[in-house]
Design an enzyme around this catalytic site. Sequence first.
Site, short mmCIF file in Angstrom:
data_model
loop_
_atom_site.label_atom_id
_atom_site.label_comp_id
_atom_site.label_asym_id
_atom_site.label_seq_id
_atom_site.Cartn_x
_atom_site.Cartn_y
_atom_site.Cartn_z
N GLY A 51 31.01 34.82 39.20
CA GLY A 51 30.86 35.98 38.33
C GLY A 51 29.80 36.93 38.86
O GLY A 51 28.61 36.73 38.62
N CYS A 56 43.43 33.08 32.91
CA CYS A 56 43.83 34.42 33.37
C CYS A 56 44.01 35.31 32.15
O CYS A 56 44.80 35.00 31.26
CB CYS A 56 45.11 34.36 34.19
SG CYS A 56 45.65 36.04 34.63
N GLY A 64 47.99 40.15 36.98
CA GLY A 64 49.06 39.40 36.33
C GLY A 64 49.74 38.35 37.20
O GLY A 64 50.90 38.00 36.98
N LYS A 88 44.90 31.95 45.84
CA LYS A 88 45.33 32.67 44.62
C LYS A 88 46.24 31.77 43.77
O LYS A 88 47.06 31.02 44.31
CB LYS A 88 46.08 33.94 45.05
CG LYS A 88 46.83 34.68 43.94
CD LYS A 88 45.93 35.55 43.11
CE LYS A 88 46.71 36.32 42.04
NZ LYS A 88 45.81 36.85 41.00
N ASN A 138 35.86 32.95 34.46
CA ASN A 138 36.89 33.93 34.82
C ASN A 138 36.41 35.31 34.31
O ASN A 138 35.31 35.44 33.77
CB ASN A 138 38.23 33.54 34.20
CG ASN A 138 39.40 34.03 35.05
OD1 ASN A 138 39.41 35.17 35.53
ND2 ASN A 138 40.40 33.19 35.26
N GLY A 158 33.82 36.75 44.64
CA GLY A 158 35.10 37.44 44.47
C GLY A 158 35.01 38.92 44.78
O GLY A 158 35.18 39.37 45.91
N THR A 159 34.67 39.70 43.75
CA THR A 159 34.69 41.16 43.86
C THR A 159 33.81 41.68 45.00
O THR A 159 34.14 42.70 45.62
CB THR A 159 34.24 41.76 42.51
OG1 THR A 159 35.05 41.17 41.48
CG2 THR A 159 34.42 43.26 42.47
N ASN A 207 40.64 44.31 36.45
CA ASN A 207 41.96 44.09 37.04
C ASN A 207 42.93 43.61 35.98
O ASN A 207 42.55 42.91 35.04
CB ASN A 207 41.88 43.08 38.20
CG ASN A 207 41.98 41.65 37.71
OD1 ASN A 207 43.08 41.12 37.53
ND2 ASN A 207 40.83 41.02 37.48
O1 RRO Z 1 46.11 37.76 38.52
C1 RRO Z 1 45.32 38.15 37.64
O2 RRO Z 1 45.57 39.13 36.92
C2 RRO Z 1 44.05 37.47 37.36
C3 RRO Z 1 43.88 36.11 37.36
BR1 RRO Z 1 45.21 34.93 37.89
C4 RRO Z 1 42.65 35.55 36.95
O3 RRO Z 1 42.44 34.32 36.87
N1 RRO Z 1 41.69 36.39 36.57
C5 RRO Z 1 41.84 37.74 36.60
O4 RRO Z 1 40.91 38.47 36.25
N2 RRO Z 1 43.02 38.26 37.01
#
Ligand code: RRO
Length: 309
Positions: A242, A130, A72, A45, A191, A264-265, A69
């Site tokens: 993705g 992000c 942050g 992360k 992303n 990821g998801t 999401n």
């Molecule tokens: O932590 C997040 O909110 C976040 C990150 Br670092 C990112 O690269 N992509 C995302 O969708 N959430």
Amino acid sequence: MIDLTTSVAGLDLANPVMCASGTFEYNPAAPPPFDVNRLGAVVVKSITLAPQSGNSPSRLAESASGLINSVGIPSLGLEDFLCHGLGKYNGLRGRLVVSVAGYTPEEYAHIVAAVAQRPQVDALELNFSCPNLRSKIMPAQDAGLLRECMAAARAVTTKPLWAKLSPNVTSIVEMAEHAQDTGADAVVLINTIRATAIDIYRHQVILGHHTGGLSGPAILPIALAMVWDVALASDIPVIGVGGISSWEDALMFILAGASAVQVGTATFRQPLAMMHILDGLAGHLAATGISRLRELVGTALASGGGRRW
Ligand code: RRO
């Protein structure tokens, strides 16, 4: 003998499947229900220079075939990562990639310089994209800032640097070229896509940060097109991410030019998703008589008629 090995800009990986940053936390005290050493790489992360708590709740909202999401980047900061966080990965036999997020070029340089010195770190993923941070503009949406941040990071290490870019741009090809020009060894595409959701009973936006980033199967065709575009237009290695949740999804990205993929998801719904993808890719190669996965990278590009840009 099936050979799943691949390489990303000279960094050899045992196979092309890695976790997407922020979607899989490795903790040897509470190990996952699979052998982490089977992954091509673990991507940590994003870490920030100073500690930060992340966004206020709610941080998640579901949508059709997707997840929004607005986490942050809760981060204990660079010092804590170097003293405590990084040690958790000491027992890993596979590749380790650390994701880094900054607010300025100087911050990227500072974090990259410190993290890259650690021998167990094989590559750094520079998170320029992000969607959930307090800064109004992300480097991945501003060519000048992207170039400054990338160059600042490049100046402090010779380790592989992967630039993670945003789909929320006019031309992903141009942004990938800016990253390559200023020293990126590879680009990670994509992303999450800026999104939101409304609570129809409270008449309120659901996410504490108001908007977030959409991930999951809903974004796969968008990510795939961006991988395709960049692979057609340039020679920078691409890592595809993705909405990948099956081996068939992963294979589409590889055929479109991705040297490796991130999942990821899908892991949230199916903790063994990455293992199933790995097994499925090996099974497909065996079934089709192809012995080396790397022979497949980009083989669908010819059907696009060659370079378009
Ligand atoms: O932590 C997040 O909110 C976040 C990150 Br670092 C990112 O690269 N992509 C995302 O969708 N959430």
